[in-house]
Scaffold this active site. Structure first.
Site, PDB file in Angstrom:
ATOM      1  N   HIS A 298     -38.435 -13.430  15.059  1.00  0.00           N
ATOM      2  CA  HIS A 298     -38.653 -12.785  16.491  1.00  0.00           C
ATOM      3  C   HIS A 298     -39.887 -13.944  16.970  1.00  0.00           C
ATOM      4  CE1 HIS A 298     -40.866  -9.883  19.358  1.00  0.00           C
ATOM      5  NE2 HIS A 298     -39.714  -9.395  19.126  1.00  0.00           N
TER       6      HIS A 298
ATOM      7  N   ASP B 166     -42.804 -10.477   7.772  1.00  0.00           N
ATOM      8  CA  ASP B 166     -42.903  -9.594   8.858  1.00  0.00           C
ATOM      9  C   ASP B 166     -41.935  -8.385   8.775  1.00  0.00           C
ATOM     10  OD1 ASP B 166     -41.694  -8.413  11.419  1.00  0.00           O
ATOM     11  OD2 ASP B 166     -41.518 -10.179  12.573  1.00  0.00           O
TER      12      ASP B 166
ATOM     13  N   GLN C  51     -38.936  -4.605  10.999  1.00  0.00           N
ATOM     14  CA  GLN C  51     -37.668  -3.871  11.047  1.00  0.00           C
ATOM     15  C   GLN C  51     -37.258  -3.365   9.618  1.00  0.00           C
ATOM     16  OE1 GLN C  51     -35.943  -3.129  13.517  1.00  0.00           O
ATOM     17  NE2 GLN C  51     -36.838  -4.537  15.173  1.00  0.00           N
TER      18      GLN C  51
ATOM     19  N   LYS D   7     -42.087   1.344  15.511  1.00  0.00           N
ATOM     20  CA  LYS D   7     -40.703   1.239  14.839  1.00  0.00           C
ATOM     21  C   LYS D   7     -40.402   2.287  13.648  1.00  0.00           C
ATOM     22  CE  LYS D   7     -40.523  -3.330  16.722  1.00  0.00           C
ATOM     23  NZ  LYS D   7     -39.516  -3.438  17.758  1.00  0.00           N
TER      24      LYS D   7
ATOM     25  N   CYS E 186     -35.778 -11.148  21.931  1.00  0.00           N
ATOM     26  CA  CYS E 186     -37.056 -11.987  21.599  1.00  0.00           C
ATOM     27  C   CYS E 186     -36.656 -12.912  20.394  1.00  0.00           C
ATOM     28  CB  CYS E 186     -38.324 -11.046  21.377  1.00  0.00           C
ATOM     29  SG  CYS E 186     -38.962  -9.967  22.615  1.00  0.00           S
TER      30      CYS E 186
END
Ligand code: PMP
Length: 421
Positions: free
Chosen positions: A142, A215, A218, A241, A379
């Protein structure tokens, strides 16, 4: 070679149960008031969960309760309301820590994943950076896991992505060299759905003395995460999220790293003493939390994580995998539709292009059919460049999606074929 992470990590949370109980999706849907509405006169099929998730009653009520009964500033007042607000705010840190398998003093509150990455860039990478030093990323990051490293002057080097959307792990390992100050990797790609083998990557990087940022934006809503088992030095996620409120998230960092890092923003609460000549810093994690924080955000996040834990991440994972398999089978039948990202073990995200229609036009028709999907580059412009496409249509699934959502998506795509060829 590129073994997905999620099966082992799911099982480590529930060591004695390999078959999760089935998820009661009707009961789950009833807890999300927003899903009851019509969209464009049709049943709403919300398939944009990678962008943000909807909020269950438990979260809405926690926010409502906080503002009705407990609101006060934290860490400052001696009165009852302030005690309750501070208690709820710090209890949320315990909940987040438990959710990630961390200690509470290793959890820094942020506005989300993006702010967490900027914090690591400013406070960890920048002070260590010499000319030519690198941050090693993957080709599926991202923008928020690319731009902050550039802003502090690091050379961003990206490992290639294979044709099916998997990381070229062998190439990534070859790029680990003494110039790499940090390896930063997305656990689950928001565009391709690829699940990266982060534990193996951490081991490989650590063997060369390189710390790793993961990261988790997700990942956390879809699979159990244990940062200690993973070995990550830094890990970030966004509450919105994972069924929580917007504008809130957390950075996990190993305590010794937080201790060694300089503060970021200056202001109230991050200090121990202040004079006009000199200030000293509060303990971690407060050293990184200047100013009045998003107290309700913390409370709502704790409610979301506890709600998700009660549903059970193993059940969520099984449910979403079944949805992914069925939806993939159905959309792949649409003539001229090509799925971008088919790596084994991928998460419940389907990105696709259609040879007869631009992604935006597909999104417009889906919208008319009550189907909410995201179109564009998500993104991740480098992913679009890698696959030589302007953008994709992305359907991303969450805990409340069901067979009717898949029917509606398939029907809407047939309408696209009829209208746009
Ligand atoms: N990383 C990934 C993989 C994401 O999907 C996103 C959000 N789309 C982010 C980082 C940034 O998250 P936020 O906007 O909540 O800070």
């Amino acid at each position: 070679m590129n073994q997905p992470e999620r099966v082992p990590t799911t099982l480590t949370r529930v060591p004695n149960r390999t078959v999760p109980p089935p998820l009661d999706v009707v009961a789950i849907r009833a807890q999300f008031p927003i899903l009851a509405q019509l969209s464009r006169g049709k049943r709403l099929a919300y398939l944009d969960n990678s962008a943000t998730t909807q909020k269950p009653e438990a979260v809405i009520q926690a926010l409502d309760h906080y503002y009705r009964h407990d609101n006060a500033n934290v860490h400052r007042g001696l009165y009852e309301l302030a005690e309750r607000a501070t208690g709820a705010y710090e209890r949320a840190r315990e909940v987040i820590a438990r959710f990630l398998g961390a200690q509470h003093d290793e959890i820094v509150y942020t506005r989300g994943t993006t702010e967490a990455i900027n914090l690591v860039a400013r406070c960890y990478v920048q002070p260590r950076l010499e000319p030519g030093d690198e941050v090693l990323v993957t080709g599926m990051e991202h923008h928020s896991n690319i731009v902050p490293w550039q802003l502090v002057g690091a050379k961003v080097v990206a490992a290639p992505v294979l044709d099916d959307g998997a990381l070229d792990l062998a190439a990534w390992k070859k790029l680990l060299n003494p110039r790499v100050k940090l390896a930063a990797v997305v656990q689950v790609s928001n565009t391709l759905g690829t699940v990266n083998p982060v534990a193996e990557m951490v081991r490989a990087a650590h063997a060369r003395g390189i710390p790793v940022f993961v990261d988790g934006a997700q990942a956390v809503a879809h699979m159990a995460v244990d940062v200690k088992a993973m070995g990550a030095d830094f890990y970030a996620f966004s509450a919105h999220k994972v069924y929580g409120p917007t504008g809130f998230g957390a950075l996990y960092a190993k305590r010794e790293l937080l201790e060694a890092m300089p503060p970021w923003h200056g202001g109230g609460d991050m200090i121990r003493t202040v004079t006009f000549e000199h200030s000293t810093w509060n303990d971690v994690p407060y050293k990184f939390e200047a100013g009045t924080p998003d107290i309700a955000g913390a409370v709502g996040t704790a409610a979301a994580l506890e709600w998700l834990e009660a549903v059970g991440l193993d059940a969520v994972h099984a449910h979403e995998t079944a949805l992914l398999d069925e939806a993939t089978r159905r959309v792949a039948k649409i003539p001229g539709l090509r799925i971008i990202g088919t790596a084994p073990g991928k998460a419940a995200i389907i990105s696709f292009v259609m040879d007869s229609a631009h992604p935006q036009d597909v999104g417009d028709v889906l919208n008319m059919e009550g189907v909410a999907v995201r179109t564009g580059h998500h993104c991740t412009m480098p992913v679009m460049a890698r696959f030589c496409i302007p953008g994709t249509v992305r359907a991303s699934f969450g805990v409340y999606n069901d067979a009717a959502d898949i029917d509606q998506l398939e029907h809407a795509l047939q309408t696209v074929k009829r209208l746009l060829g």
